[in-house]
Design an enzyme around this catalytic site. Structure first.
Site, short mmCIF file in Angstrom:
data_model
loop_
_atom_site.label_atom_id
_atom_site.label_comp_id
_atom_site.label_asym_id
_atom_site.label_seq_id
_atom_site.Cartn_x
_atom_site.Cartn_y
_atom_site.Cartn_z
N GLY A 33 -138.69 4.57 3.83
CA GLY A 33 -138.54 3.28 3.13
C GLY A 33 -139.75 2.57 2.97
N ASP A 147 -131.62 -13.70 4.58
CA ASP A 147 -131.94 -12.62 3.37
C ASP A 147 -130.65 -11.49 3.38
OD1 ASP A 147 -133.20 -11.53 1.29
OD2 ASP A 147 -134.58 -10.31 2.75
#
Length: 199
Positions: A33, A147
């Site tokens: 990632g 978030d």
């Protein structure tokens, strides 16, 4: 099959047990990632499979100091949280290079999962229950994630368990009318005060 626990099913261990780690003892694998902060790698530590969030430091000194402050804030917030089935667990923290080691979720992120799989309404509700469980745990300890998105939800594979992750923008609600984020304490407005009260 997806397994869930009740909304307040905290595990009887503390994230504070996460240790300071010598990076030379970490086996770094392939990248899995990437984000604005740096990259995440598959790895091994102390015989365990882990995810390694490795911070990329900017060349500019001010930006580098800001990145380090945010990184340390995220690490400390995660270490203070009691462990929970639906919150990503911390394994340890490295200072040189700055890296955060967490449990590895082989199922990947939810945003990728939903693009690759047809998901029934029942399973979506079970996923939502897992998210609610993780958030209830955060809110019970005065933490607002700020978030929450499919990219910040990770999945294990057997059993399929969803975990809330990425606390770089999270805030800790304190008792003196401030919110403590990775960047330091901020005066809390009436709107912010209502964030937890309305949940």
């Amino acid at each position: 099959e997806i397994y869930t626990l009740s909304l307040h099913d905290a595990l009887p261990i503390s994230q504070a047990e996460a240790v300071d780690i010598d990076f030379s003892k970490v086996e770094q694998g392939k990248a899995i990632g990437e984000g604005a902060f740096g990259k995440v790698y598959h790895g091994k530590y102390d015989g365990k499979t882990v995810a390694i969030k490795l911070l990329t430091l900017p060349d500019d000194e001010n930006e580098r100091n800001k990145a380090l402050k945010l990184f340390h804030g995220e690490c400390e917030l995660m270490k203070r949280l009691p462990a929970h089935r639906h919150v990503l667990a911390v394994v340890g923290v490295c200072e040189d290079p700055p890296a955060l080691l967490t449990e590895y979720c082989e199922g990947g992120s939810m945003d990728v999962f939903i693009r690759k799989h047809a998901i029934s309404a029942r399973k979506l509700l079970l996923f939502a229950s897992d998210v609610a469980s993780g958030l209830a745990h955060l809110h019970a300890h005065g933490v607002v994630h700020r978030d929450l998105a499919a990219r910040n939800l990770l999945l294990t594979s057997k059993p399929r368990v969803l975990k809330v992750c990425d606390f770089g923008l999270a805030r800790q609600i304190t008792d003196n009318n401030t919110t403590k984020s990775a960047g330091g304490p901020v005066k809390r407005s009436e709107e912010n005060t209502s964030e937890l009260q309305s949940l």
